[in-house]
Scaffold this motif. Structure first.
Motif, PDB file in Angstrom:
ATOM      1  N   THR A 127       1.137  -5.766   2.956  1.00  0.00           N
ATOM      2  CA  THR A 127       1.521  -7.179   3.033  1.00  0.00           C
ATOM      3  C   THR A 127       2.879  -7.422   2.371  1.00  0.00           C
ATOM      4  OG1 THR A 127       0.194  -7.642   1.061  1.00  0.00           O
ATOM      5  CG2 THR A 127      -0.846  -7.999   3.187  1.00  0.00           C
ATOM      6  N   GLU A 128       3.156  -6.718   1.265  1.00  0.00           N
ATOM      7  CA  GLU A 128       4.450  -6.887   0.612  1.00  0.00           C
ATOM      8  C   GLU A 128       5.580  -6.373   1.496  1.00  0.00           C
ATOM      9  OE1 GLU A 128       6.668  -5.046  -3.260  1.00  0.00           O
ATOM     10  OE2 GLU A 128       4.760  -6.105  -3.641  1.00  0.00           O
ATOM     11  N   ASN A 129       5.359  -5.229   2.147  1.00  0.00           N
ATOM     12  CA  ASN A 129       6.374  -4.689   3.052  1.00  0.00           C
ATOM     13  C   ASN A 129       6.739  -5.686   4.142  1.00  0.00           C
ATOM     14  OD1 ASN A 129       6.203  -2.336   1.577  1.00  0.00           O
ATOM     15  ND2 ASN A 129       5.723  -1.011   3.305  1.00  0.00           N
ATOM     16  N   LEU A 130       5.706  -6.280   4.759  1.00  0.00           N
ATOM     17  CA  LEU A 130       5.964  -7.232   5.832  1.00  0.00           C
ATOM     18  C   LEU A 130       6.674  -8.464   5.307  1.00  0.00           C
ATOM     19  CD1 LEU A 130       5.692  -8.073   8.770  1.00  0.00           C
ATOM     20  CD2 LEU A 130       3.399  -8.949   8.241  1.00  0.00           C
ATOM     21  N   HIS A 131       6.266  -8.945   4.147  1.00  0.00           N
ATOM     22  CA  HIS A 131       6.909 -10.122   3.560  1.00  0.00           C
ATOM     23  C   HIS A 131       8.394  -9.848   3.296  1.00  0.00           C
ATOM     24  CE1 HIS A 131       7.562 -13.756   1.350  1.00  0.00           C
ATOM     25  NE2 HIS A 131       7.707 -13.142   0.194  1.00  0.00           N
ATOM     26  N   LEU A 132       8.692  -8.687   2.746  1.00  0.00           N
ATOM     27  CA  LEU A 132      10.082  -8.348   2.469  1.00  0.00           C
ATOM     28  C   LEU A 132      10.891  -8.217   3.754  1.00  0.00           C
ATOM     29  CD1 LEU A 132      12.435  -7.558   0.705  1.00  0.00           C
ATOM     30  CD2 LEU A 132      11.461  -5.257   0.505  1.00  0.00           C
ATOM     31  N   MET A 133      10.325  -7.586   4.774  1.00  0.00           N
ATOM     32  CA  MET A 133      11.037  -7.458   6.048  1.00  0.00           C
ATOM     33  C   MET A 133      11.373  -8.828   6.632  1.00  0.00           C
ATOM     34  SD  MET A 133       8.832  -4.269   7.608  1.00  0.00           S
ATOM     35  CE  MET A 133       9.464  -4.434   9.273  1.00  0.00           C
TER      36      MET A 133
END
Length: 305
Positions: A127-133
């Motif tokens: 979820t953090e990866n997607l938020h950052l992207m």
């Protein structure tokens, strides 16, 4: 209804034929398919050689003009999200806004050590990866203080051609994965390795979750990959796709997830997936891709519209 088809990726060393690949993709576009999709498998699965997803999509973008291009799915936990965001943003620019992005966390069975990833906190990383992207795709400058990633006044340009960003599809089976899809995604993509009955259950769960949320259900899309084989000889179709799927997954008896047989058989099987809720059907032939694309366009799709 929209209909898509898989992009050929299974080539051993030296087998890839650039002119044949270009001709195939151009013909797929002429036949009216909505989109063409890859799968991601970085390390060879069950000795099955497979070209990289982004590289194959980029080549396909150069071969076509209107066909949308997707991956179902990127295992984003295995990627550095800054690099992945840049690669996908660039591909969306190069294709003039034809990109579709499927994402999943890959589950605990991955060889995370090969990618320098600690499997602890896998869902949080996902979820953090997607938020950052998404931050990098939409904000002029990003300051980010996460559990896994930290950025200060970081700028990524150009942004994706599609605004605010390309559509993001979620995979997964668990109710928590479906809940994340409703909360964070633009749509849900049912796996080719799941049965029509399993997909129908997932759709019912998704619709209940959408009803509980403040999201407009009409803005959340539903899709399903179908492994398919059309043949006038139904037994031959089923035997061939069973052999291919067992080789791909390393699992016996997986052919039950496929739709195979005569055109009539395939129309019935695909209609069941549509009736279960699919608005986009991704056809994935396991052999004779060009012949299958032609037969599906001529003998199956017209009877499903």
């Amino acid at each position: 209804m929209r209909f898509a088809i898989s992009i050929p990726q299974f080539f051993a060393d030296g087998e890839f034929d650039p002119p044949a690949f270009r001709a195939h993709l151009r013909r797929v576009e002429e036949l009216g398919y909505d989109s063409a999709w890859t799968q991601e498998q970085v390390l060879t699965m069950h000795a099955q050689p497979q070209l990289g997803a982004i590289e194959t999509m980029t080549y396909a973008a150069a071969c076509t003009e209107h066909l949308r291009l997707g991956c179902s799915v990127f295992v984003t936990t295995l990627h550095n999200p800054v690099h992945l965001a840049k690669a996908l943003s660039s591909l969306d620019q190069l294709s003039r806004g034809r990109l579709e992005i499927g994402v999943g966390h890959g589950g605990q069975g991955r060889m995370f050590s090969a990618f320098g990833v600690d499997p602890e906190g896998l869902v949080s990383r996902f979820t953090e990866n997607l938020h950052l992207m998404r931050e990098l795709w939409t904000r002029p400058s990003v300051t980010f203080d996460g559990r896994f990633w930290q950025l200060e006044n970081a700028k990524m340009e150009p942004k994706p051609f599609q605004k605010p960003a390309p559509p993001v599809w979620f995979g997964g089976h668990h109710r928590n994965a479906l809940r994340r899809a409703v909360r964070l995604g633009d749509g849900f993509f049912g796996a080719g390795s799941s049965t029509t009955e399993r997909f129908a259950e997932e759709v019912r769960t998704l619709r209940a979750l959408l009803a509980e949320s403040d999201r407009d259900p009409d803005e959340f899309r539903l899709a399903k990959r179908i492994y398919i084989a059309v043949d006038d000889d139904a037994d031959r179709a089923r035997t061939r796709i069973a052999q291919k799927l067992e080789k791909l997954y390393g699992t016996p008896n997986i052919a039950a997830v496929a739709v195979a047989g005569t055109p009539d058989d395939c129309v019935r099987g695909v209609r069941e997936v549509i009736d279960a809720g699919a608005e986009l059907v991704l056809f994935t032939p396991m052999s004779a891709e060009s012949e299958q694309a032609e037969r599906l366009a001529a003998e199956v799709i017209p009877r499903l519209r």
